[in-house]
Motif scaffolding. Structure first.
Motif, PDB file in Angstrom:
ATOM      1  N   VAL A  26      46.443  27.798  37.682  1.00 49.90           N
ATOM      2  CA  VAL A  26      47.114  26.939  36.754  1.00 49.90           C
ATOM      3  C   VAL A  26      48.517  26.327  37.302  1.00 49.90           C
ATOM      4  O   VAL A  26      48.780  25.298  37.339  1.00 49.90           O
ATOM      5  CB  VAL A  26      47.399  27.454  35.469  1.00 49.90           C
ATOM      6  CG1 VAL A  26      48.382  26.455  34.224  1.00 49.90           C
ATOM      7  CG2 VAL A  26      46.036  27.477  34.503  1.00 49.90           C
ATOM      8  N   SER A  27      49.261  27.351  38.065  1.00 47.19           N
ATOM      9  CA  SER A  27      50.572  27.107  38.121  1.00 47.19           C
ATOM     10  C   SER A  27      50.900  27.494  39.913  1.00 47.19           C
ATOM     11  O   SER A  27      52.006  26.846  40.136  1.00 47.19           O
ATOM     12  CB  SER A  27      51.667  27.839  37.520  1.00 47.19           C
ATOM     13  OG  SER A  27      51.633  29.296  37.808  1.00 47.19           O
ATOM     14  N   GLY A  28      50.103  28.034  40.523  1.00 49.68           N
ATOM     15  CA  GLY A  28      50.139  28.127  41.942  1.00 49.68           C
ATOM     16  C   GLY A  28      51.101  29.414  41.969  1.00 49.68           C
ATOM     17  O   GLY A  28      51.379  30.100  43.386  1.00 49.68           O
ATOM     18  N   THR A  29      51.459  30.270  40.738  1.00 47.34           N
ATOM     19  CA  THR A  29      52.082  31.391  41.102  1.00 47.34           C
ATOM     20  C   THR A  29      51.253  32.739  40.197  1.00 47.34           C
ATOM     21  O   THR A  29      50.850  32.344  39.246  1.00 47.34           O
ATOM     22  CB  THR A  29      53.387  31.437  40.379  1.00 47.34           C
ATOM     23  OG1 THR A  29      54.210  30.240  41.039  1.00 47.34           O
ATOM     24  CG2 THR A  29      54.197  32.580  40.268  1.00 47.34           C
ATOM     25  N   ALA A  30      51.255  33.707  40.808  1.00 49.80           N
ATOM     26  CA  ALA A  30      50.253  34.613  40.430  1.00 49.80           C
ATOM     27  C   ALA A  30      51.141  35.757  39.932  1.00 49.80           C
ATOM     28  O   ALA A  30      51.674  36.596  40.854  1.00 49.80           O
ATOM     29  CB  ALA A  30      49.197  35.233  41.303  1.00 49.80           C
ATOM     30  N   SER A  31      51.713  36.034  38.780  1.00 44.51           N
ATOM     31  CA  SER A  31      52.560  36.979  38.247  1.00 44.51           C
ATOM     32  C   SER A  31      52.398  37.388  36.952  1.00 44.51           C
ATOM     33  O   SER A  31      51.407  36.561  36.255  1.00 44.51           O
ATOM     34  CB  SER A  31      53.981  36.673  38.499  1.00 44.51           C
ATOM     35  OG  SER A  31      54.216  35.650  37.689  1.00 44.51           O
ATOM     36  N   PHE A  32      52.720  38.248  36.342  1.00 42.38           N
ATOM     37  CA  PHE A  32      52.762  38.675  35.009  1.00 42.38           C
ATOM     38  C   PHE A  32      53.151  37.567  34.057  1.00 42.38           C
ATOM     39  O   PHE A  32      52.483  37.144  33.128  1.00 42.38           O
ATOM     40  CB  PHE A  32      53.300  39.913  34.550  1.00 42.38           C
ATOM     41  CG  PHE A  32      52.729  41.092  35.251  1.00 42.38           C
ATOM     42  CD1 PHE A  32      51.653  41.698  34.419  1.00 42.38           C
ATOM     43  CD2 PHE A  32      53.370  41.908  36.341  1.00 42.38           C
ATOM     44  CE1 PHE A  32      51.114  42.821  35.177  1.00 42.38           C
ATOM     45  CE2 PHE A  32      52.862  43.030  36.913  1.00 42.38           C
ATOM     46  CZ  PHE A  32      51.798  43.656  36.348  1.00 42.38           C
ATOM     47  N   GLU A  33      54.328  36.980  34.335  1.00 35.20           N
ATOM     48  CA  GLU A  33      54.907  35.983  33.330  1.00 35.20           C
ATOM     49  C   GLU A  33      54.137  34.385  33.501  1.00 35.20           C
ATOM     50  O   GLU A  33      53.925  33.969  32.694  1.00 35.20           O
ATOM     51  CB  GLU A  33      56.351  35.961  33.842  1.00 35.20           C
ATOM     52  CG  GLU A  33      57.082  34.597  32.950  1.00 35.20           C
ATOM     53  CD  GLU A  33      58.458  34.412  33.566  1.00 35.20           C
ATOM     54  OE1 GLU A  33      59.215  33.672  32.789  1.00 35.20           O
ATOM     55  OE2 GLU A  33      58.943  35.200  34.311  1.00 35.20           O
ATOM     56  N   ALA A  34      53.668  34.447  34.939  1.00 31.94           N
ATOM     57  CA  ALA A  34      52.942  32.961  35.135  1.00 31.94           C
ATOM     58  C   ALA A  34      51.454  33.311  34.471  1.00 31.94           C
ATOM     59  O   ALA A  34      50.924  32.388  34.186  1.00 31.94           O
ATOM     60  CB  ALA A  34      53.014  32.810  36.574  1.00 31.94           C
ATOM     61  N   GLY A  35      50.917  34.387  34.492  1.00 34.75           N
ATOM     62  CA  GLY A  35      49.611  34.634  34.069  1.00 34.75           C
ATOM     63  C   GLY A  35      49.680  34.397  32.610  1.00 34.75           C
ATOM     64  O   GLY A  35      48.809  33.968  31.964  1.00 34.75           O
ATOM     65  N   ALA A  36      50.466  35.043  31.938  1.00 32.77           N
ATOM     66  CA  ALA A  36      50.501  34.951  30.191  1.00 32.77           C
ATOM     67  C   ALA A  36      50.842  33.716  30.008  1.00 32.77           C
ATOM     68  O   ALA A  36      50.157  32.975  29.140  1.00 32.77           O
ATOM     69  CB  ALA A  36      51.925  35.794  29.778  1.00 32.77           C
ATOM     70  N   ALA A  37      51.615  33.014  30.687  1.00 29.17           N
ATOM     71  CA  ALA A  37      51.930  31.498  30.384  1.00 29.17           C
ATOM     72  C   ALA A  37      50.743  30.438  30.467  1.00 29.17           C
ATOM     73  O   ALA A  37      50.309  29.681  29.798  1.00 29.17           O
ATOM     74  CB  ALA A  37      53.359  30.770  31.074  1.00 29.17           C
ATOM     75  N   ALA A  38      50.069  30.853  31.774  1.00 24.87           N
ATOM     76  CA  ALA A  38      48.964  30.097  31.870  1.00 24.87           C
ATOM     77  C   ALA A  38      47.545  30.532  30.873  1.00 24.87           C
ATOM     78  O   ALA A  38      47.046  29.467  30.580  1.00 24.87           O
ATOM     79  CB  ALA A  38      48.359  30.268  33.376  1.00 24.87           C
ATOM     80  N   VAL A  39      47.570  31.461  30.510  1.00 24.42           N
ATOM     81  CA  VAL A  39      46.499  31.932  29.573  1.00 24.42           C
ATOM     82  C   VAL A  39      46.885  31.160  28.238  1.00 24.42           C
ATOM     83  O   VAL A  39      45.789  30.753  27.783  1.00 24.42           O
ATOM     84  CB  VAL A  39      46.343  33.459  29.557  1.00 24.42           C
ATOM     85  CG1 VAL A  39      45.701  33.897  28.115  1.00 24.42           C
ATOM     86  CG2 VAL A  39      45.853  34.128  30.533  1.00 24.42           C
ATOM     87  N   LEU A  40      47.954  31.245  27.805  1.00 25.66           N
ATOM     88  CA  LEU A  40      48.302  30.560  26.460  1.00 25.66           C
ATOM     89  C   LEU A  40      48.149  29.044  26.592  1.00 25.66           C
ATOM     90  O   LEU A  40      47.497  28.361  25.748  1.00 25.66           O
ATOM     91  CB  LEU A  40      49.710  30.743  26.314  1.00 25.66           C
ATOM     92  CG  LEU A  40      50.119  32.227  25.620  1.00 25.66           C
ATOM     93  CD1 LEU A  40      51.547  32.228  25.564  1.00 25.66           C
ATOM     94  CD2 LEU A  40      48.900  32.654  24.422  1.00 25.66           C
ATOM     95  N   SER A  41      48.612  28.513  27.800  1.00 26.89           N
ATOM     96  CA  SER A  41      48.339  26.984  27.848  1.00 26.89           C
ATOM     97  C   SER A  41      46.690  26.537  27.871  1.00 26.89           C
ATOM     98  O   SER A  41      46.503  25.537  27.680  1.00 26.89           O
ATOM     99  CB  SER A  41      49.138  26.467  29.294  1.00 26.89           C
ATOM    100  OG  SER A  41      48.615  27.041  30.572  1.00 26.89           O
ATOM    101  N   THR A  42      46.050  27.355  28.847  1.00 27.25           N
ATOM    102  CA  THR A  42      44.769  27.197  28.711  1.00 27.25           C
ATOM    103  C   THR A  42      44.037  27.247  27.585  1.00 27.25           C
ATOM    104  O   THR A  42      42.957  26.217  27.087  1.00 27.25           O
ATOM    105  CB  THR A  42      44.158  28.255  29.945  1.00 27.25           C
ATOM    106  OG1 THR A  42      44.683  27.934  30.967  1.00 27.25           O
ATOM    107  CG2 THR A  42      42.495  27.530  30.121  1.00 27.25           C
ATOM    108  N   LEU A  43      44.560  28.357  26.577  1.00 31.15           N
ATOM    109  CA  LEU A  43      43.847  28.406  25.316  1.00 31.15           C
ATOM    110  C   LEU A  43      44.114  27.178  24.480  1.00 31.15           C
ATOM    111  O   LEU A  43      43.331  26.699  23.574  1.00 31.15           O
ATOM    112  CB  LEU A  43      44.321  29.660  24.917  1.00 31.15           C
ATOM    113  CG  LEU A  43      43.568  31.022  25.387  1.00 31.15           C
ATOM    114  CD1 LEU A  43      44.146  32.346  24.740  1.00 31.15           C
ATOM    115  CD2 LEU A  43      42.027  30.902  25.475  1.00 31.15           C
ATOM    116  N   GLN A  44      45.390  26.826  24.729  1.00 34.27           N
ATOM    117  CA  GLN A  44      45.989  25.612  23.736  1.00 34.27           C
ATOM    118  C   GLN A  44      44.983  24.480  24.216  1.00 34.27           C
ATOM    119  O   GLN A  44      44.656  23.730  23.173  1.00 34.27           O
ATOM    120  CB  GLN A  44      47.260  25.409  24.104  1.00 34.27           C
ATOM    121  CG  GLN A  44      47.931  24.387  23.294  1.00 34.27           C
ATOM    122  CD  GLN A  44      49.426  24.034  23.385  1.00 34.27           C
ATOM    123  OE1 GLN A  44      49.876  24.212  24.614  1.00 34.27           O
ATOM    124  NE2 GLN A  44      50.257  24.033  22.384  1.00 34.27           N
ATOM    125  N   GLY A  45      44.466  24.229  25.307  1.00 35.65           N
ATOM    126  CA  GLY A  45      43.773  23.172  25.688  1.00 35.65           C
ATOM    127  C   GLY A  45      42.381  23.340  25.051  1.00 35.65           C
ATOM    128  O   GLY A  45      41.692  22.433  24.764  1.00 35.65           O
TER     129      GLY A  45
END
Length: 501
Positions: free
Chosen positions: A340-359
């Protein structure tokens, strides 16, 4: 570390017509999935194949094989139809659902904070729930994995595979490049292992063959785990999780999920280095001399020499949900962040999971996410969000998410629910599929239940202030609550017209 946290750690290692499709998934999928897996693993290879493999007149089914002399068998007849097509059983009565649940969710063992939601699976996504108990969010524990895996399938696609590569970066040097394969293994797995694992021994064999074709028998080895960003240990986890081997450091390159050896509870201090050394040893066994010790670095450019790929994501997701695999869930969260963001970290992963679910239309008000596994006690998820994720996962317009429902443990039969649902409402066994969540003082259960009339319900049951002495009782109480949904005949009774005499 508390006893319950240790229990959770052990469990995590051991742990679409519309109505017709979902009902079939719930009642039959467990057996069908097991059968498909068995065929894939050659566990039930047709015995007659061994006897007729080279025959031009080989039978096409067991029924075509003649019996031994002297044995008379009745003729094979086509069986009658099992049933007619499943039709919607009618509307659910919220009062009956409430009546089934209320006394069980009032169990004192669940503590002072219980939240729950039950919805009709066939209702519109914005329909009012049949039952809503309590306010706000709760610590979700491993039901967090429902969010992570659903987002991973949506963001990456169910057929995605994760690749581990070896590249030649210059004269005499090769680099092992991690691609975030959660199940990369130190050695070839047995035929019974599911999902299939890529392994560094096979990778070494391919590498050695490529090097020998080039006339090379000596290399220096580097390893690249830079796909995932630091930190490797989540700051939202209790500090004692790492030294007490609750969870591995999360990296894009490891073998055996960062364990010191296959099947061991002990985690490697540096999983990427351990993976590189295991690969180096496999190279040596193939006749390639490895000079010095493996060194960490980023592989820039170079030529691919060899690669191995993971099982498809859908199979990984099913396994993660079935056994509640913490490490693999964290890797999947990182992969969502990277996609989703090009960054693979705990913070980026959590944010990407939420944004994907929002979609996907999942209601996320009040949800806070700090990891992908549910080990963090800072996570907060609402029952509405869990029900929303489940609704998205079984939506017939989203077949890419099918693996979520397929991976849910079956009450009293598989995964983390194998040894549960053995007390109240035994008729619920096989009629409930759900993801468990357990930390000390926390218990949750979210999934799908079918009642005695065939109604399908999505449910999320959560309690996060359980007294230490009540943890086992609380788990039984949630099992009973989910079981009550399956034991219920919760359909609305059609009104009878008044007689006019």
């Amino acid at each position: 570390m508390t006893q319950s946290d240790r229990r959770h750690s052990r469990r995590s290692r051991d742990e679409r017509g519309w109505v017709g499709r979902a009902l079939a998934s719930l009642l039959v999928l467990a057996l069908v999935s097991a059968g498909v897996a068995a065929w894939r693993l050659d566990l039930v290879e047709p015995w007659y194949d061994h006897f007729f493999a080279d025959s031009p007149t080989a039978p096409t089914s067991p029924a075509d094989v003649a019996p031994p002399p002297g044995l008379e068998l009745a003729p094979v007849a086509a069986p009658p139809a099992v049933d007619t097509a499943v039709t919607p059983p009618g509307a659910l009565d919220p009062a009956l659902v409430q009546q089934a649940l209320a006394p069980l969710l009032a169990d004192e063992s669940l503590g002072r904070h219980v939240v729950a939601a039950v919805s009709d699976l066939t209702a519109a996504a914005d329909a009012r729930p049949l039952v809503s108990v309590g306010d706000g969010a709760a610590v979700p524990a491993s039901t967090t994995k429902l969010l992570t895996t659903t987002a991973a399938l949506a963001a990456l696609g169910p057929e995605t595979r994760f690749t581990t590569r070896v590249v030649s970066t210059g004269p005499g040097r090769i680099v092992l490049v991690g691609g975030g394969d959660p199940y990369l293994a130190s050695a070839p797995a047995s035929r019974s292992t599911y999902p299939e694992r890529a392994d560094v021994v096979t990778l070494a064999e391919q590498t050695a063959a490529a090097l020998q074709q080039q006339g090379r028998t000596k290399v220096r080895l580097g390893y690249d785990d830079s796909m995932f960003s630091e930190p490797a240990f989540n700051p939202a986890w209790p500090a004692h999780y790492l030294p007490e081997d609750v969870v591995s450091s999360i990296t894009a390159l490891w073998v055996d999920e960062g364990r010191a050896e296959q099947g061991s509870p002990v985690r490697s201090e540096d999983p990427a280095l351990a993976a590189a050394q295991t690969y180096a040893d496999a190279l040596v066994a193939q006749g390639i001399r490895v000079v010095g010790t493996p060194t960490r670095g980023v592989a820039s450019g170079g030529t691919d020499l060899a690669s191995v790929q993971s099982a498809p994501l859908r199979e990984i997701v099913q396994h993660v949900l079935e056994v509640s695999d913490n490490e693999a869930a964290e890797v999947l969260s990182h992969q969502v962040g990277f996609a989703v963001s090009g960054t693979a970290s705990f913070e980026a992963g959590a944010a990407a999971v939420l944004s994907t679910l929002q979609g996907l239309g999942v209601p996320l008000e009040g949800v806070q996410l700090f990891d992908g596994s549910g080990l963090s006690r800072q996570n907060r998820i609402t029952p509405a969000a869990l029900v929303g994720v489940l609704r998205a996962a079984v939506d017939p317009s989203r077949p890419q998410l099918d693996a979520v429902a397929q991976g849910l443990p079956v009450a009293g039969w598989s995964g983390s629910l194998t040894n549960r649902f053995d007390l109240a409402y035994p008729q619920a066994r096989g009629l409930v599929r759900a993801k468990t969540g357990t930390l000390s003082n926390v218990s949750s259960l979210a999934g799908i239940a079918v009642d005695q009339q065939g109604h399908l319900m999505l449910f999320a049951l959560m309690a996060d202030r359980i007294a230490d002495i009540d943890e086992t009782k609380a788990q039984h109480a949630l099992d009973a609550a989910a079981g009550a949904l399956a034991a219920c005949s919760c359909g609305a009774v059609a009104a009878t017209p008044n007689s006019t005499g």
